[in-house]
Motif scaffolding. Structure first.
Motif, short mmCIF file in Angstrom:
data_model
loop_
_atom_site.label_atom_id
_atom_site.label_comp_id
_atom_site.label_asym_id
_atom_site.label_seq_id
_atom_site.Cartn_x
_atom_site.Cartn_y
_atom_site.Cartn_z
N ASN A 79 0.56 -1.59 0.24
CA ASN A 79 0.22 0.12 0.10
C ASN A 79 1.09 1.57 0.24
N SER A 81 2.63 2.38 2.14
CA SER A 81 2.79 3.90 3.53
C SER A 81 3.87 2.66 4.58
N GLU A 120 4.75 3.40 9.29
CA GLU A 120 4.69 4.63 10.18
C GLU A 120 5.10 4.48 11.43
N CYS A 138 8.11 6.62 2.67
CA CYS A 138 8.35 7.01 4.33
C CYS A 138 9.58 7.91 4.82
N GLN A 169 8.00 11.23 6.82
CA GLN A 169 7.43 11.01 7.73
C GLN A 169 7.22 11.27 9.32
#
Length: 213
Positions: free
Chosen positions: A92, A94, A96, A192, A195
């Motif tokens: 995806n 994405s 964290e 990333c 982020q």
């Protein structure tokens, strides 16, 4: 499983003597396979890892091609020296970015580890049947736990036991090669970069093993 681990540790603890002059070694660059299990025998993670010993960077991708029924599907880039890690979702695009409250590194002996013993599982009198390893132990006050690491004479971490109040883990490393096969795995993915740091809830302690609890 628990009984077998307990017996193995007991044999290691009683078979040899302390030697205070030993100093912790540091693992070389490595590529290999890692398994993470709890002492109930449940596979919590199984997959490929890449480790940069100088930069203290670890990429671990579980379940990509080694799916097991109970393991956690994770893709982690651990930056131990920076006290950060990324949970990556390449599919995806994405991720964290999180802070490490406990810089537990499953592939390196902590500088304050204590040498306990040199042991040789198997039969040393038969060629190829025995492997000499050093046992290192220590505590992890951040997570109220302790560890025992079994490392070859060439400083390759073979098996590590981590003990916490609520659970315990066994990490085993296999098929180790002394090289970084794909350096790009240790680079923060472009999606990333920049982020924002995810806020850590009060009372949470982020660590490598915390991802499997």
């Amino acid at each position: 499983m628990y009984a077998a681990v307990t017996l193995f540790l007991f044999m290691c603890l009683t078979a040899t003597t302390h030697a205070d002059h030993h100093q912790p070694c540091h693992s070389p660059n490595m590529t290999g396979t890692m398994s993470v299990m709890n002492l109930k025998g449940e596979a919590k993670g199984y997959g490929a890892f890449t480790y940069d010993s100088m930069g203290k960077k670890l990429r671990f991708i579980s379940n990509e091609s080694f799916a097991t029924n109970s393991s956690v599907d994770v893709d982690l880039l651990m930056l131990f020296d920076e006290g950060l890690f990324y949970e990556i979702d390449s599919k995806n695009q994405s991720c964290e970015k999180k802070q490490l409250q406990c810089t537990l590194n499953p592939l390196d002996i902590p500088d304050d580890a204590k040498f306990h013993a040199t042991v040789q599982p198997g039969n040393p009198s038969i060629e190829g049947e025995g492997l000499k390893v050093n046992m290192w132990t220590g505590s992890m006050p951040e997570v109220k736990g302790g560890y025992s690491m079994f490392v070859t004479m060439g400083c390759l971490p073979m098996t590590s036991f981590y003990f916490f109040e609520s659970t315990s883990f066994v990490i085993s490393n296999m098929d180790i090669e002394l090289e970084i096969k794909d350096p790009d795995l240790l680079v923060v993915p472009s999606f990333c970069v920049g982020q924002a740091l995810v806020e850590t809830p009060e009372g949470t302690i982020n660590s490598f093993l915390n991802e499997f609890m």
